[in-house]
Design a protein around this motif. Structure first.
Motif, short mmCIF file in Angstrom:
data_model
loop_
_atom_site.label_atom_id
_atom_site.label_comp_id
_atom_site.label_asym_id
_atom_site.label_seq_id
_atom_site.Cartn_x
_atom_site.Cartn_y
_atom_site.Cartn_z
N MET A 1 -8.93 -15.37 39.03
CA MET A 1 -8.49 -14.11 38.53
C MET A 1 -7.01 -13.98 38.87
O MET A 1 -6.63 -14.08 40.03
CB MET A 1 -9.31 -12.99 39.19
CG MET A 1 -9.00 -11.63 38.68
SD MET A 1 -10.00 -10.32 39.43
CE MET A 1 -11.65 -10.95 39.30
N LYS A 2 -6.18 -13.77 37.86
CA LYS A 2 -4.74 -13.66 38.07
C LYS A 2 -4.27 -12.24 37.78
O LYS A 2 -4.47 -11.72 36.68
CB LYS A 2 -4.00 -14.62 37.14
CG LYS A 2 -4.23 -16.07 37.49
CD LYS A 2 -3.42 -16.96 36.59
CE LYS A 2 -3.67 -18.42 36.94
NZ LYS A 2 -2.86 -19.30 36.12
N PHE A 3 -3.65 -11.63 38.78
CA PHE A 3 -3.09 -10.29 38.63
C PHE A 3 -1.57 -10.40 38.66
O PHE A 3 -1.01 -11.24 39.34
CB PHE A 3 -3.54 -9.37 39.77
CG PHE A 3 -4.95 -8.92 39.64
CD1 PHE A 3 -5.29 -7.84 38.85
CD2 PHE A 3 -5.96 -9.58 40.32
CE1 PHE A 3 -6.60 -7.42 38.74
CE2 PHE A 3 -7.27 -9.17 40.22
CZ PHE A 3 -7.59 -8.09 39.43
N GLU A 4 -0.93 -9.48 37.94
CA GLU A 4 0.52 -9.37 37.94
C GLU A 4 0.86 -7.89 37.94
O GLU A 4 0.26 -7.11 37.21
CB GLU A 4 1.08 -10.04 36.69
CG GLU A 4 2.57 -10.03 36.60
CD GLU A 4 3.08 -10.74 35.35
OE1 GLU A 4 4.12 -11.38 35.47
OE2 GLU A 4 2.44 -10.63 34.29
N VAL A 5 1.81 -7.51 38.78
CA VAL A 5 2.32 -6.14 38.82
C VAL A 5 3.78 -6.21 38.40
O VAL A 5 4.57 -6.93 39.00
CB VAL A 5 2.17 -5.52 40.23
CG1 VAL A 5 2.76 -4.12 40.26
CG2 VAL A 5 0.70 -5.49 40.65
N ALA A 30 -0.11 1.04 42.17
CA ALA A 30 -0.42 -0.19 41.44
C ALA A 30 -1.03 -1.24 42.36
O ALA A 30 -2.04 -1.87 42.02
CB ALA A 30 0.85 -0.73 40.78
N LEU A 31 -0.45 -1.40 43.54
CA LEU A 31 -0.98 -2.39 44.48
C LEU A 31 -2.35 -1.98 45.01
O LEU A 31 -3.22 -2.84 45.23
CB LEU A 31 0.01 -2.61 45.62
CG LEU A 31 1.32 -3.29 45.20
CD1 LEU A 31 2.29 -3.32 46.37
CD2 LEU A 31 1.06 -4.68 44.66
N SER A 32 -2.56 -0.70 45.20
CA SER A 32 -3.86 -0.21 45.64
C SER A 32 -4.93 -0.50 44.58
O SER A 32 -6.05 -0.88 44.91
CB SER A 32 -3.79 1.29 45.92
OG SER A 32 -5.02 1.78 46.36
N ALA A 35 -5.80 -4.11 44.81
CA ALA A 35 -6.63 -4.34 46.01
C ALA A 35 -8.08 -3.93 45.76
O ALA A 35 -9.00 -4.65 46.17
CB ALA A 35 -6.06 -3.56 47.20
N ASP A 36 -8.26 -2.80 45.07
CA ASP A 36 -9.63 -2.37 44.74
C ASP A 36 -10.33 -3.40 43.85
O ASP A 36 -11.50 -3.71 44.05
CB ASP A 36 -9.61 -1.02 44.04
CG ASP A 36 -9.21 0.12 44.96
OD1 ASP A 36 -9.26 -0.06 46.21
OD2 ASP A 36 -8.84 1.19 44.44
N GLU A 40 -13.79 -6.04 44.61
CA GLU A 40 -14.96 -6.15 43.72
C GLU A 40 -15.18 -7.57 43.19
O GLU A 40 -16.24 -7.86 42.65
CB GLU A 40 -14.80 -5.20 42.53
CG GLU A 40 -14.71 -3.74 42.91
CD GLU A 40 -14.27 -2.86 41.76
OE1 GLU A 40 -14.00 -3.38 40.65
OE2 GLU A 40 -14.18 -1.63 41.97
N ALA A 41 -14.17 -8.43 43.32
CA ALA A 41 -14.21 -9.77 42.72
C ALA A 41 -15.12 -10.70 43.50
O ALA A 41 -15.36 -10.53 44.69
CB ALA A 41 -12.81 -10.34 42.67
#
Length: 57
Positions: A1-5, A30-32, A35-36, A40-41
């Motif tokens: 899973m790749k996240f980007e902010v 956004a970072l929170s 993190a949530d 869940e992942a």
């Protein structure tokens, strides 16, 4: 899973696998959110997080 902010025009955009999933007024929110999602992942899936900031003049 790749996240980007990504910081853009005063907003913080959260993307997962390249698709926008949320927008926030502040970086902390956004970072929170990320993190949530990570809590869940599935740990076996693995995850990464990238940050991109708006260029400053």
């Amino acid at each position: 899973m790749k996240f980007e902010v990504v910081e853009s025009a005063g907003e913080w955009i959260v993307r997962r696998e390249g698709e926008e999933i949320a927008r926030f007024a502040g970086q902390d929110e956004a970072l929170s959110h990320v993190a949530d999602r990570l809590r869940e992942a599935d740990p076996a899936e693995g995850a990464s997080l990238a940050m991109r900031y708006q260029r400053r003049a």
